[in-house]
Design a protein around this motif. Structure first.
Motif, PDB file in Angstrom:
ATOM      1  N   MET A  58       0.856  -1.185   0.000  1.00 37.14           N
ATOM      2  CA  MET A  58       0.000   0.000   0.000  1.00 37.14           C
ATOM      3  C   MET A  58       0.899   1.245   0.000  1.00 37.14           C
ATOM      4  O   MET A  58       1.927   1.271   0.658  1.00 37.14           O
ATOM      5  N   MET A  59       0.487   2.264  -0.718  1.00 31.42           N
ATOM      6  CA  MET A  59       1.236   3.517  -0.803  1.00 31.42           C
ATOM      7  C   MET A  59       0.392   4.643  -0.208  1.00 31.42           C
ATOM      8  O   MET A  59      -0.832   4.654  -0.375  1.00 31.42           O
ATOM      9  N   TYR A  60       1.069   5.565   0.475  1.00 32.57           N
ATOM     10  CA  TYR A  60       0.380   6.693   1.106  1.00 32.57           C
ATOM     11  C   TYR A  60       0.998   7.994   0.627  1.00 32.57           C
ATOM     12  O   TYR A  60       2.216   8.092   0.463  1.00 32.57           O
ATOM     13  N   LYS A  61       0.151   9.000   0.439  1.00 32.51           N
ATOM     14  CA  LYS A  61       0.610  10.331   0.041  1.00 32.51           C
ATOM     15  C   LYS A  61       1.043  11.094   1.292  1.00 32.51           C
ATOM     16  O   LYS A  61       0.352  11.079   2.310  1.00 32.51           O
ATOM     17  N   VAL A  62       2.197  11.764   1.193  1.00 33.60           N
ATOM     18  CA  VAL A  62       2.695  12.605   2.279  1.00 33.60           C
ATOM     19  C   VAL A  62       2.862  14.012   1.730  1.00 33.60           C
ATOM     20  O   VAL A  62       3.503  14.211   0.697  1.00 33.60           O
ATOM     21  N   GLU A  63       2.264  14.980   2.408  1.00 29.75           N
ATOM     22  CA  GLU A  63       2.371  16.379   2.001  1.00 29.75           C
ATOM     23  C   GLU A  63       3.104  17.157   3.086  1.00 29.75           C
ATOM     24  O   GLU A  63       2.798  17.023   4.267  1.00 29.75           O
ATOM     25  N   LEU A  64       4.077  17.968   2.671  1.00 25.61           N
ATOM     26  CA  LEU A  64       4.800  18.850   3.593  1.00 25.61           C
ATOM     27  C   LEU A  64       4.202  20.245   3.456  1.00 25.61           C
ATOM     28  O   LEU A  64       4.357  20.897   2.419  1.00 25.61           O
ATOM     29  N   LEU A  65       3.495  20.692   4.483  1.00 29.12           N
ATOM     30  CA  LEU A  65       2.779  21.971   4.419  1.00 29.12           C
ATOM     31  C   LEU A  65       3.684  23.155   4.120  1.00 29.12           C
ATOM     32  O   LEU A  65       3.327  24.014   3.330  1.00 29.12           O
ATOM     33  N   SER A  66       4.835  23.213   4.751  1.00 29.07           N
ATOM     34  CA  SER A  66       5.701  24.390   4.615  1.00 29.07           C
ATOM     35  C   SER A  66       6.116  24.645   3.172  1.00 29.07           C
ATOM     36  O   SER A  66       6.237  25.786   2.756  1.00 29.07           O
ATOM     37  N   SER A  67       6.316  23.574   2.394  1.00 27.26           N
ATOM     38  CA  SER A  67       6.781  23.740   1.019  1.00 27.26           C
ATOM     39  C   SER A  67       5.743  23.329  -0.024  1.00 27.26           C
ATOM     40  O   SER A  67       5.923  23.607  -1.202  1.00 27.26           O
ATOM     41  N   LEU A  81      11.018   9.339   6.457  1.00 27.04           N
ATOM     42  CA  LEU A  81      12.319   9.877   6.044  1.00 27.04           C
ATOM     43  C   LEU A  81      12.905   9.075   4.888  1.00 27.04           C
ATOM     44  O   LEU A  81      13.395   9.661   3.914  1.00 27.04           O
ATOM     45  N   GLU A  82      12.869   7.759   4.954  1.00 27.05           N
ATOM     46  CA  GLU A  82      13.379   6.926   3.860  1.00 27.05           C
ATOM     47  C   GLU A  82      12.679   7.266   2.551  1.00 27.05           C
ATOM     48  O   GLU A  82      13.323   7.405   1.509  1.00 27.05           O
ATOM     49  N   ALA A  83      11.360   7.396   2.606  1.00 32.74           N
ATOM     50  CA  ALA A  83      10.581   7.699   1.404  1.00 32.74           C
ATOM     51  C   ALA A  83      10.985   9.052   0.825  1.00 32.74           C
ATOM     52  O   ALA A  83      11.186   9.181  -0.383  1.00 32.74           O
ATOM     53  N   ALA A  84      11.116  10.051   1.686  1.00 34.02           N
ATOM     54  CA  ALA A  84      11.488  11.392   1.219  1.00 34.02           C
ATOM     55  C   ALA A  84      12.870  11.379   0.566  1.00 34.02           C
ATOM     56  O   ALA A  84      13.043  11.887  -0.551  1.00 34.02           O
ATOM     57  N   LEU A  85      13.846  10.808   1.246  1.00 32.16           N
ATOM     58  CA  LEU A  85      15.210  10.800   0.720  1.00 32.16           C
ATOM     59  C   LEU A  85      15.325   9.989  -0.568  1.00 32.16           C
ATOM     60  O   LEU A  85      16.048  10.379  -1.485  1.00 32.16           O
ATOM     61  N   GLU A  86      14.590   8.891  -0.650  1.00 30.42           N
ATOM     62  CA  GLU A  86      14.596   8.051  -1.847  1.00 30.42           C
ATOM     63  C   GLU A  86      14.084   8.815  -3.060  1.00 30.42           C
ATOM     64  O   GLU A  86      14.475   8.535  -4.192  1.00 30.42           O
ATOM     65  N   GLN A  87      13.197   9.786  -2.823  1.00 30.64           N
ATOM     66  CA  GLN A  87      12.614  10.574  -3.909  1.00 30.64           C
ATOM     67  C   GLN A  87      13.250  11.965  -4.027  1.00 30.64           C
ATOM     68  O   GLN A  87      12.679  12.873  -4.631  1.00 30.64           O
ATOM     69  N   ASN A  88      14.439  12.111  -3.414  1.00 31.77           N
ATOM     70  CA  ASN A  88      15.216  13.359  -3.471  1.00 31.77           C
ATOM     71  C   ASN A  88      14.457  14.556  -2.919  1.00 31.77           C
ATOM     72  O   ASN A  88      14.597  15.677  -3.406  1.00 31.77           O
ATOM     73  N   ILE A  89      13.633  14.320  -1.894  1.00 35.78           N
ATOM     74  CA  ILE A  89      12.911  15.393  -1.214  1.00 35.78           C
ATOM     75  C   ILE A  89      13.778  15.854  -0.044  1.00 35.78           C
ATOM     76  O   ILE A  89      14.147  15.039   0.799  1.00 35.78           O
ATOM     77  N   PRO A  90      14.122  17.142   0.018  1.00 32.94           N
ATOM     78  CA  PRO A  90      14.917  17.621   1.151  1.00 32.94           C
ATOM     79  C   PRO A  90      14.143  17.436   2.457  1.00 32.94           C
ATOM     80  O   PRO A  90      12.995  17.877   2.570  1.00 32.94           O
ATOM     81  N   PHE A  91      14.744  16.751   3.413  1.00 30.77           N
ATOM     82  CA  PHE A  91      14.114  16.493   4.706  1.00 30.77           C
ATOM     83  C   PHE A  91      15.213  16.529   5.754  1.00 30.77           C
ATOM     84  O   PHE A  91      16.205  15.810   5.628  1.00 30.77           O
ATOM     85  N   VAL A  94       5.351  20.387  -0.972  1.00 30.45           N
ATOM     86  CA  VAL A  94       5.904  19.205  -1.626  1.00 30.45           C
ATOM     87  C   VAL A  94       5.084  17.976  -1.235  1.00 30.45           C
ATOM     88  O   VAL A  94       4.674  17.846  -0.080  1.00 30.45           O
ATOM     89  N   GLN A  95       4.864  17.100  -2.202  1.00 30.33           N
ATOM     90  CA  GLN A  95       4.166  15.844  -1.941  1.00 30.33           C
ATOM     91  C   GLN A  95       5.021  14.691  -2.444  1.00 30.33           C
ATOM     92  O   GLN A  95       5.714  14.821  -3.452  1.00 30.33           O
ATOM     93  N   PHE A  96       4.974  13.572  -1.729  1.00 29.09           N
ATOM     94  CA  PHE A  96       5.664  12.364  -2.144  1.00 29.09           C
ATOM     95  C   PHE A  96       4.878  11.174  -1.622  1.00 29.09           C
ATOM     96  O   PHE A  96       3.902  11.341  -0.892  1.00 29.09           O
ATOM     97  N   VAL A  97       5.282   9.976  -2.003  1.00 35.33           N
ATOM     98  CA  VAL A  97       4.587   8.780  -1.544  1.00 35.33           C
ATOM     99  C   VAL A  97       5.508   7.953  -0.665  1.00 35.33           C
ATOM    100  O   VAL A  97       6.729   7.953  -0.838  1.00 35.33           O
ATOM    101  N   ASP A 154      -2.804   8.508   4.511  1.00 40.15           N
ATOM    102  CA  ASP A 154      -2.192   9.681   3.896  1.00 40.15           C
ATOM    103  C   ASP A 154      -1.851  10.657   5.020  1.00 40.15           C
ATOM    104  O   ASP A 154      -2.566  10.716   6.036  1.00 40.15           O
ATOM    105  N   LEU A 155      -0.782  11.451   4.821  1.00 40.86           N
ATOM    106  CA  LEU A 155      -0.300  12.336   5.891  1.00 40.86           C
ATOM    107  C   LEU A 155      -0.147  13.769   5.407  1.00 40.86           C
ATOM    108  O   LEU A 155       0.168  14.022   4.252  1.00 40.86           O
ATOM    109  N   VAL A 156      -0.319  14.689   6.337  1.00 41.37           N
ATOM    110  CA  VAL A 156       0.061  16.092   6.159  1.00 41.37           C
ATOM    111  C   VAL A 156       0.977  16.411   7.325  1.00 41.37           C
ATOM    112  O   VAL A 156       0.621  16.195   8.487  1.00 41.37           O
TER     113      VAL A 156
END
Length: 89
Positions: free
Chosen positions: A1-10, A23-33, A12-15, A82-84
């Motif tokens: 199962m995949m979940y959407k994660v949204e970072l309010l400050s920027s 953190l693993e998901a963000a870094l794997e998708q080159n999202i600064p975290f 940016v969305q990733f799964v 899903d997360l915000v």
């Protein structure tokens, strides 16, 4: 199962996969975290859960007040919905 994660400050969305930390998901998708140790000791990845739910394999070292305010360790938390998230206090 995949979940959407949204970072309010920027905006940016990733799964994130079900058993993958935020953190693993963000870094794997080159999202600064923000991160340093990636094991929940430094607190760099601490963020606030605005919407959604997470689970932990090992409960993080958070005070009751921090838990009540929604703070999570992204290096240890896995999405169960899903997360915000925000880095703002």
């Amino acid at each position: 199962m995949m979940y959407k994660v949204e970072l309010l400050s920027s905006g940016v969305q990733f799964v994130a996969a079900e058993k993958q930390t935020i953190l693993e998901a963000a870094l794997e998708q080159n999202i600064p975290f923000p991160n340093r140790c990636q094991v929940g000791a430094c607190g760099m990845c601490l963020c606030r859960l605005v919407e959604g739910n997470v689970s932990y394999q090992l409960e993080p070292m958070l005070t009751e007040k921090e838990r009540a305010e929604g703070w999570i360790f992204a290096c240890q938390a896995c999405a169960t919905t899903d997360l915000v998230l925000t880095f703002d206090e």
